[in-house]
Design an enzyme around this catalytic site. Structure first.
Site, mmCIF file in Angstrom:
data_model
loop_
_atom_site.group_PDB
_atom_site.id
_atom_site.type_symbol
_atom_site.label_atom_id
_atom_site.label_comp_id
_atom_site.label_asym_id
_atom_site.label_seq_id
_atom_site.Cartn_x
_atom_site.Cartn_y
_atom_site.Cartn_z
ATOM 1 C CG ASN A 208 -0.206 -0.138 2.498
ATOM 2 O OD1 ASN A 208 0.570 0.739 2.835
ATOM 3 N ND2 ASN A 208 -0.409 -1.238 3.206
ATOM 4 C CG ASP A 277 -6.749 -5.604 6.015
ATOM 5 O OD1 ASP A 277 -6.289 -5.612 7.175
ATOM 6 O OD2 ASP A 277 -7.330 -4.617 5.526
ATOM 7 C CE LYS A 287 8.944 -11.408 -14.479
ATOM 8 N NZ LYS A 287 9.728 -10.747 -15.501
ATOM 9 C CG PHE A 321 -2.898 5.266 13.366
ATOM 10 C CD1 PHE A 321 -2.120 5.100 14.500
ATOM 11 C CD2 PHE A 321 -2.821 6.472 12.675
ATOM 12 C CE1 PHE A 321 -1.284 6.112 14.946
ATOM 13 C CE2 PHE A 321 -1.996 7.500 13.110
ATOM 14 C CZ PHE A 321 -1.222 7.316 14.242
ATOM 15 C CE LYS A 335 -10.974 -0.386 10.654
ATOM 16 N NZ LYS A 335 -10.332 0.301 9.566
ATOM 17 C CE LYS A 339 -8.771 -3.709 14.050
ATOM 18 N NZ LYS A 339 -7.670 -3.844 13.108
#
Ligand code: PMT
Length: 398
Positions: A208, A277, A287, A321, A335, A339
């Site tokens: 990301n 995730d 490859k 976060f 969240k 959590k």
């Protein structure tokens, strides 16, 4: 952090005096109000006009100048200082301060100040290693004077060794450290930062846009406030923050291993990393060839490290976060609860000026007790400071 701080910059006579100009520039750029004192020897290398122009303040050179003493004398300078920096500091000035000699504008003002004093020595290597000098420095350190050690290299006098003035950036960092309250002393804080990489084959991965800037800003700020900091970092291009132990990882599974191994030694865990995730069910050893028009890849869920921390019976103070692109408050509250966190920093990552891979961020801070606090657009360094203020306040509540 240096905004509106009154800093006295003492400049002594040495070839490194020119670097004090760069230091002055860094200090004023950060918003500090800098007043320069030059020794007589310093004026052999540079003129007061240079420092006066760059500081926008009169430069002090003479203890017995009647006009200057009447307008802003050595005691007023000593009293107004939030911080006193001497850079470059010669063996002579350090010897005088250690011996309690106050016979010019600089030594008299240092003697009279109650502000922290940061000394950046610069001298020949043999002068630096001379036991007389070393004893003077040790004596001042024992008394609470701060030192930014000189670095090794080829010296202007032709010798090789330790004695070069520390880089202006390092002295600048020292100034920030000197002015930062040490309210995290004795605490160990684990921070995660950056992205994770989930390998598909030897040349490709899923990841990301996280740059690590938010997590690194937190690590730097926590270290400045006196914490022992463990930074578990995914792949980033950022330099290791001073004084921080950095443990490099690539995948979510590696991050999970490092976090879980170290969590029991921590008082606080802050999870700023953008953990992937999902990862490919299978990582190919060679490859993947582009023979087919389309390919399908099966992904498996990664462990949720933060949720696992939240399930621990004896757990540290947990800060998560939430990176959201929609329904920020609603998703963030879910969240915080799911959590089992003490605090959650929710940021909207759909905006170009904040979130991933930029220097600024805006966030909504949510707390277990139902309170919240909104942080408008600010630098990630500033947001890190605000997050840690909240952590400290809650740790103090017990
Ligand atoms: O790195 P920068 O470029 O500075 O960008 C900063 C940032 C946008 C990455 C940062 O501010 C941020 O939002 N980090 C969290 C990103 C994220 O993964 O959010 P999330 O909502 O998917 O995850 C929620 C929390 O669970 C996070 O604390 C995350 O670290 C944690 N998590 C998520 C998945 C997982 N498998 N394990 C986890 O521990």
């Amino acid at each position: 952090m240096l905004e509106n701080k009154k800093i006295i910059l003492g400049v002594c006579g040495g070839i490194a005096a020119y670097k004090a100009v760069e230091l002055l520039r860094l200090l004023t750029k950060a918003g500090a109000d800098v007043h320069v004192i030059m020794t007589r020897a310093a004026q052999e290398f540079l003129t007061p006009l240079t420092f006066q122009t760059l500081s926008s303040n009169p430069v002090h050179t003479d203890l017995f100048n009647l006009i200057a003493e009447r307008e802003i004398g050595h005691i007023s300078l000593a009293d107004m200082a939030d911080l006193f920096i001497i850079a470059p500091a010669t063996a002579n000035i350090i010897g005088k301060i250690a011996a309690g000699i106050a016979d010019d504008m600089l030594t008299t003002t240092v003697m009279a100040t109650k502000a922290p004093v940061l000394i950046a020595p610069a001298m020949n290597v043999n002068m630096f290693t001379n036991p007389i000098y070393q004893e003077n420095e040790s004596k001042l350190q024992r008394m609470g004077y701060l030192f930014e050690a000189p670095v090794s290299g080829s010296l202007a006098c032709g010798w090789e060794g330790q004695g070069k003035l520390a880089a202006p950036e390092a002295i600048f960092e020292g100034a920030i450290a000197a002015l930062t309250k040490k309210d995290l002393t004795g605490r160990t804080i684990l921070i995660t930062a950056g992205p994770t990489r989930e390998e598909i084959d030897p040349v490709r991965f899923i990841s990301n846009h996280s740059s690590g800037k938010m997590g690194y800003a937190l690590a730097r700020a926590a270290h400045l406030r006196g914490a022992r900091v463990l930074l578990i970092s995914g792949p980033t291009a950022l330099a290791k923050p001073d004084g921080v132990r950095v443990i490099k990882v690539a995948s979510a599974l590696e991050m999970q291993h490092e976090v879980m191994t170290r969590v029991t030694e921590c008082d606080v865990v802050i999870k700023a990393a953008a953990v992937a995730d999902y990862r490919p069910v299978e990582r190919k050893n060679t490859k993947i060839k582009k023979n087919d028009e389309s390919v399908t890849m099966e992904l498996v869920k990664n462990p949720d490290i933060l949720a696992d921390l939240g399930k621990m019976i004896q757990r540290p103070f947990l800060v998560g976060f939430a990176a959201e692109t929609d329904a920020l408050l609603e998703n963030a509250l879910k969240k915080l609860d799911a959590k089992n966190l003490d605090m959650l920093v929710a940021n909207d990552v759909s905006q170009a000026d904040a979130g991933f891979n930029v220097d600024n961020n805006r966030a909504l801070l949510l707390f277990r007790d139902g309170s919240s606090c909104e942080c408008d657009l600010m630098s990630k360094d500033q947001l890190a400071g605000t997050i840690l203020d909240q952590v400290v306040a809650r740790l103090e509540q017990g």
